[in-house]
Design an enzyme around this catalytic site. Structure first.
Site: not given
Ligand code: DOR
Length: 444
Positions: A116, A323
């Protein structure tokens, strides 16, 4: 003789081993693991050969040096299946170098970074380009995940059909990287269209790649049930990212018990994060539920935390992943979800799950090193045994330290453990036989 590294007088812990001993590595690969000290090992080498061996060693690290006890523990470097490195596109949050330094400081040797980014990593070339830059830094082994759909827009598939399963071609400049990434993921998004998800899972099955599935935080159970059904239909390996709710743990437990009879090749695995295991909604409220305490999925109840712990203990949960989601202070104040996690994951889990929770240290190392590596098809790392990669970290498992965002290597100062005292200080990280972080006790 190659480049020899000797790590002597350590407590050595991996998923199978917990002993006092020493390790000899050559050219980035573990050659021997001895109980006791290397000097008095039963390695089969004569005294003269051992002397020559020590003489030729490029680097000797002594875990017992200056200490009357076996003070330091040698662990296999950790593997994180789920981190956000923010490259390309968000340098104010993190970059390749700051994230890699943070990973090394946290004991990680291998990291999967999510797609992402801006632009989205939706081609094998984009994944390879990032990997090559990371390889040049030489701090960790980075594997960029590739998205399921172009631009993560959920309209058409990424170029999955052009990938060749099992291609062993190397990632090299100027060569079309036919070698697929290790894992596919649409990251924080669900693929809304059933037919597109079916097509993506069918390609993943053909390629033999797991798909890391992010479920909708507001109804994690429903989302998980949907991808599990699609996994059964296609026979693909479904990996559920950051499981956070009791209901989801129960659902995965039941699906795993039933999957044995499916016979389609369907595999189901999942991960939990340190923050979902150890922190609850009250922490989020204290931090500011819509700002610093905001994360996707959200921190839940103590009952959910207990269900996750039960899942770790009975094998329902396969791996712990960070994460790691670094954000700037301004972005957090505006509600950006996520926590910085690479530098605190090991100590937070050691403190909360092992010292205070009753999990064995070997099980923790399975969850954070060997199991995620196996899941990604990286069977050459995550354990301390002959033939495995010489990727290690060294820690004083009793030492207490206070998490100080000013000292983090990550640009993301948004750790929920800021100001907390944790046990387990990492002193050194070794990547392919080279010290990449905080060289202490290096005799030469
Ligand atoms: O809290 C989160 N932030 N969960 C995710 O799955 C993506 C991530 C982000 O890219 O900031």
């Amino acid at each position: 003789m190659g480049r020899i590294v000797i790590l002597k007088n350590f407590r050595i812990v991996d998923e199978n081993v917990n002993m006092l001993g020493s390790v000899v590595a050559e050219d980035g690969i573990i050659r021997e693991v001895f109980p006791g000290t290397a000097e008095v090992s039963g390695s089969g080498l004569s005294n003269k050969e051992l002397e020559d061996f020590f003489e030729s060693a490029r680097c000797i690290i002594d875990g017992g040096e200056g200490s009357d006890r076996w003070g330091l523990t040698l662990f296999p470097a950790l593997t994180d299946m789920h981190a956000h490195f923010r490259e390309p596109g968000f340098p104010e949050k993190e970059n390749l170098e700051s994230a890699s330094l943070a990973a090394a400081a946290g004991g990680y040797g291998t990291v999967v970074c999510m797609a992402n980014t801006n632009p989205v990593i939706d081609t094998p070339e984009a994944a390879a380009a990032l990997k090559l830059r990371s390889d040049a830094l030489g701090l960790i082994d980075l594997y960029p995940a590739m998205s399921l759909t172009k631009g993560m827009a959920g309209r058409e598939l990424s170029l999955l059909s052009e990938l060749i399963p099992g291609d062993s071609g190397q990632w090299a400049p100027g060569r079309l990287p036919r070698r697929p990434p290790l894992i596919l993921s649409e990251d924080g998004k669900e693929v809304a269209s059933d037919s597109l998800l079916l097509a993506a899972f069918t390609e993943a099955k053909r390629l033999g790649l797991p798909v890391s599935c992010h479920c909708a935080p507001e109804d994690e159970g429903r989302s998980a049930a949907r991808v599990i059904e699609m996994g059964k239909k296609t026979g693909c390996h479904v990996h559920i990212a950051h499981v956070s709710a009791k209901k989801t743990v129960g659902l995965i437990r039941a699906a795993k018990a039933a999957a044995g009879n499916a016979g389609t090749g369907f595999a189901l695995t999942c991960e939990a994060t340190p923050h979902h295991l150890l922190l609850n909604r009250e922490t989020a409220v204290m931090m500011g539920a819509e700002t610093w305490g905001r994360v996707n999925p959200p921190l839940r109840t103590e009952e959910d935390c207990r269900a996750l712990m039960a899942g770790l203990l009975d094998g329902t949960i396969d791996a712990i992943a960070t994460d790691h989601a670094p954000h700037s202070g301004d972005d957090k104040k505006l509600g950006a979800p996520g926590f910085s996690g690479l530098e605190t994951a090991f100590s937070a889990c050691l403190t909360g799950l092992v010292h205070e929770g009753g999990l064995s240290l070997s099980r923790l190392l399975s969850l954070m090193a060997a199991a995620p590596a196996r899941l990604l098809g990286l069977g050459d790392r995550g354990r301390i045994a002959p033939g495995y990669r010489a990727d290690f970290f060294i820690a004083d498992t009793d030492a207490r330290w206070k998490v100080d965002p000013a000292r983090s290597k990550s640009k993301g100062k948004n750790s929920p453990f800021n100001g907390k005292e944790l046990r387990g200080r990492i002193t050194t990280t070794i990547h392919q036989g080279r010290v990449v972080c905080d060289a202490v006790r290096t005799a030469r």
